[in-house]
Design a protein around this motif. Structure first.
Motif, PDB file in Angstrom:
ATOM      1  N   VAL A  86      -1.824   2.445  -4.560  1.00  0.00           N
ATOM      2  CA  VAL A  86      -1.067   1.201  -4.447  1.00  0.00           C
ATOM      3  C   VAL A  86      -0.230   1.028  -5.715  1.00  0.00           C
ATOM      4  CG1 VAL A  86      -3.006  -0.160  -5.369  1.00  0.00           C
ATOM      5  CG2 VAL A  86      -1.207  -1.298  -4.068  1.00  0.00           C
TER       6      VAL A  86
ATOM      7  N   HIS B 238      -4.150   3.714   4.063  1.00  0.00           N
ATOM      8  CA  HIS B 238      -3.910   3.417   2.650  1.00  0.00           C
ATOM      9  C   HIS B 238      -4.350   4.586   1.767  1.00  0.00           C
ATOM     10  CE1 HIS B 238      -4.198  -1.267   3.216  1.00  0.00           C
ATOM     11  NE2 HIS B 238      -3.305  -0.703   4.010  1.00  0.00           N
TER      12      HIS B 238
ATOM     13  N   CYS C  66       0.852  -1.184   0.000  1.00  0.00           N
ATOM     14  CA  CYS C  66       0.000   0.000   0.000  1.00  0.00           C
ATOM     15  C   CYS C  66       0.888   1.234   0.000  1.00  0.00           C
ATOM     16  CB  CYS C  66      -0.927   0.026   1.226  1.00  0.00           C
ATOM     17  SG  CYS C  66      -0.050   0.096   2.813  1.00  0.00           S
TER      18      CYS C  66
ATOM     19  N   GLN D 260      -4.537  -0.342   7.154  1.00  0.00           N
ATOM     20  CA  GLN D 260      -5.619  -0.014   6.223  1.00  0.00           C
ATOM     21  C   GLN D 260      -6.201   1.390   6.398  1.00  0.00           C
ATOM     22  OE1 GLN D 260      -8.357  -3.235   5.853  1.00  0.00           O
ATOM     23  NE2 GLN D 260      -8.748  -2.751   3.713  1.00  0.00           N
TER      24      GLN D 260
END
Length: 469
Positions: free
Chosen positions: A422, A419, A334, A416
Motif C-alpha cells: 500500500v 491487495h 491498495c 481485498q
C-alpha cells in the motif's frame, strides 16, 4: 487543576507565545486573530481543527524556534507544507502548527540540472520554475499539492515510469530534527537518515529544503484522456491490460472511473454520465507517441478523445478542477500485482455504483523506472506493484459524505483478496498495522530504529506514524 491555575497557565503560555512571535521573521497566528480561520483550514474540507498557535515560518531559524517552544511547553506539533495530507495531519487541535507556506524559495541550476526547493513550495510552482528549461521532477498530478508531503512518502506522477519516483531524484535534504537542530542528509552525510526520509514520511524531522536532480521533460507532451461509457468497462480494461503489458517507459497511464465533470472542454450531453477513462502521458516524440497511442484511441467506440500534444504544464494541472480546496474527501488505497479478470469484475461492478459527481477512482500504472530501483535502496515499499488504486469517496460538503465514504470502503473491501502493498501517501488514519503494511516488516523495523535515534519521544507523530517504542 483549579480554574485559577488553568487561567494562570493560559496567561503564561500566551505571554510566552507573544515573546516567541516577537522573535520570528515570519508570523504568529493565534485564535481570535483576523486570519486564524483561514490559516487553520487545510485542503480536505472534512478536517476542522483548531490549533492553539500557528507559526508561519520564514526561515530555518523560525522552524527551530517554534519546535523548541513546542517541546518546552509540551504542545502537539503538526507540520504543514502544502496542507494536502489526506487525513489532515497538517493541522491539530490544541497544539502548534509549524507552517512552512511562507518558505517558497526555488533555485534552478539548468546547467547542473538540479533544483533546490524550500519546504513550503507547491508542485505547480516547482514545475513553473523548471519547465522554461525543459526540465522537471516527478511531481504528482494536482498542482496545489505540497512538494514536501509528496516527496517524503515517495512521490508518484506522470513521469515516474521514465525517471522514477520523486525520491529517486532526491540528492539531499536540509531538516530540523526533534531537538531543534539543523541537519543535512544525503548519500554521503547522515546516510541512514537520508534512506529514511525517502519514503518514511515526516517521522524524522521538518524538511526545510530539498535538492533534486532534474530530467528532460517537455515543454510539450502527448497527453490527455480518452472516455468510454462505464458499461464498456470490462472490455476497455481487458484491452488496456494487454496494451500496457509491454508499453515503453515513456508512457504513463491512470485509469479513472467517475461521472463526467462539467468542464468547458466537455460536451454538454456527456456531463454526469458514468464513464471509464484512460488518461495517458507520453514523453517521447509526437510520432512515437501517436504510434503508441493509436491502438487505445481506436479501441471500441470512445465517447470523447482529448489525448493530443499539449504543454506539460497544462497536462499537470488537468486534475486540479476535480480536487479543489474545501471539498470533503475520503480515500481508500491498495496496491495489486496484476489487473486480473476478478479485479476487472470488481471495477466494472463498483464503478456503476458511483453516485457523487465528484467521486472517482484512479488506477495508477506502476513499473518502468520505479521498479528498477533496488527495493532496499529507499524506505519506499512496493516497487514491484503492478498497479495502485486510489479510491475517492468525495462530496461537496457533509451532505452525502457518509454514503460516499461507505462506497469507497465497499470498493476497497471487494478488492481485498488482491491487495499486496500500500502507498503510504494515500492512507487515511488507519492504524499501525496499515503503516507496517506500507513498509513491510523488515523496513518497518529499520524505520523504528531510525525513529528511536532521531525522534525518541515521537514529537513528529502527526503523520503515518512510526512509533519509536
Amino acid at each position: 487543576m483549579t480554574t485559577m491555575n488553568r487561567h494562570m497557565t493560559a496567561v503564561q503560555n500566551l505571554r510566552a507565545l507573544e515573546e516567541l512571535g516577537a522573535r520570528l521573521e515570519g508570523l504568529l497566528v493565534l485564535p481570535g486573530s483576523g486570519s486564524y480561520d483561514a490559516q487553520r483550514r487545510v485542503w480536505n474540507g472534512s478536517i476542522d481543527r483548531c490549533p492553539a498557535a500557528i507559526v508561519r515560518c520564514a526561515s530555518v531559524a523560525d522552524v527551530a524556534a517554534a519546535l523548541r517552544f513546542a517541546r518546552v511547553h509540551d504542545l502537539l506539533v503538526a507540520v504543514r507544507g502544502g496542507g494536502h495530507s489526506f487525513p489532515g495531519h497538517s493541522v491539530c487541535d490544541g497544539g502548534m502548527v509549524i507552517d512552512l507556506s511562507l518558505m517558497r524559495g526555488i533555485r534552478v541550476d539548468p546547467e547542473a540540472r538540479t533544483v533546490c526547493v524550500q519546504g513550503g513550495v507547491l508542485l505547480g510552482e516547482l514545475d513553473a520554475a523548471t519547465q522554461p528549461y525543459g526540465l522537471a521532477v516527478t511531481s504528482g498530478i494536482v498542482t496545489h499539492t505540497g512538494v514536501a508531503g509528496l516527496t517524503l512518502g515517495g512521490g508518484m506522477g506522470w513521469i515516474m515510469r521514465k525517471y522514477g519516483l520523486t525520491i529517486d531524484q532526491l540528492l539531499s535534504v536540509e531538516l530540523v530534527t526533534a531537538d531543534g537542530e539543523p541537519v543535512r542528509a544525503s548519500t554521503a552525510e547522515n546516510a541512514d537518515l537520508f534512506w529514511g526520509v525517502r519514503g518514511g514520511g515526516g517521522n524524522f524531522g521538518i524538511i526545510t529544503e530539498f535538492k533534486f536532480r532534474l530530467n528532460p521533460v517537455g515543454p510539450e507532451v502527448f497527453a490527455g484522456p480518452v472516455f468510454w461509457p462505464m458499461e464498456d468497462a470490462s472490455e476497455v480494461l481487458r484491452f488496456y491490460r494487454d496494451w500496457v503489458a509491454d508499453c515503453p517507459d515513456e508512457l504513463m497511464t491512470i485509469v479513472v472511473q467517475r461521472r463526467v465533470p462539467d468542464l468547458p472542454v466537455i460536451p454538454r450531453d456527456l456531463v454526469g454520465r458514468h464513464v471509464i477513462v484512460v488518461v495517458a502521458c507520453h514523453l517521447g516524440p509526437v510520432d512515437d507517441a501517436e504510434r503508441v497511442m493509436r491502438p487505445l484511441k481506436s479501441f471500441g467506440r470512445p465517447l470523447l478523445d482529448l489525448c493530443q500534444p499539449k504543454p506539460y504544464l497544462v497536462h499537470q494541472s488537468m486534475f486540479d478542477p476535480g480536487f479543489p480546496h474545501g471539498w470533503w474527501y475520503y480515500f481508500r488505497t491498495c496496491d495489486i500485482a496484476a489487473l486480473t479478470d476478478d479485479v476487472i469484475g470488481v471495477m466494472a461492478e463498483q464503478g456503476r455504483r458511483i453516485v457523487s459527481p465528484i467521486t472517482s477512482v484512479g488506477l495508477w500504472q506502476m513499473g518502468g523506472a520505479v521498479a528498477r530501483v533496488g527495493e532496499d535502496e529507499t524506505a519506499f515499499h512496493g516497487r514491484g506493484a503492478g498497479f495502485t488504486f486510489n479510491i475517492n469517496g468525495n462530496s461537496y460538503s457533509a451532505e452525502g459524505f457518509d454514503a460516499e465514504r461507505e462506497w469507497a470502503r465497499d470498493y476497497w473491501t471487494a478488492l481485498q483478496p488482491h491487495h499486496t502493498s500500500v502507498y503510504v501517501n494515500f492512507l487515511m488514519d488507519e492504524g499501525e498495522d496499515r503503516v507496517r503494511q506500507a513498509y513491510g516488516v523488515a523496513k518497518y523495523d529499520r524505520l523504528k530504529a531510525l525513529k528511536r535515534a532521531y525522534d525518541p519521544h515521537n514529537v513528529f507523530r502527526l503523520n503515518q506514524n512510526i512509533r519509536p517504542d
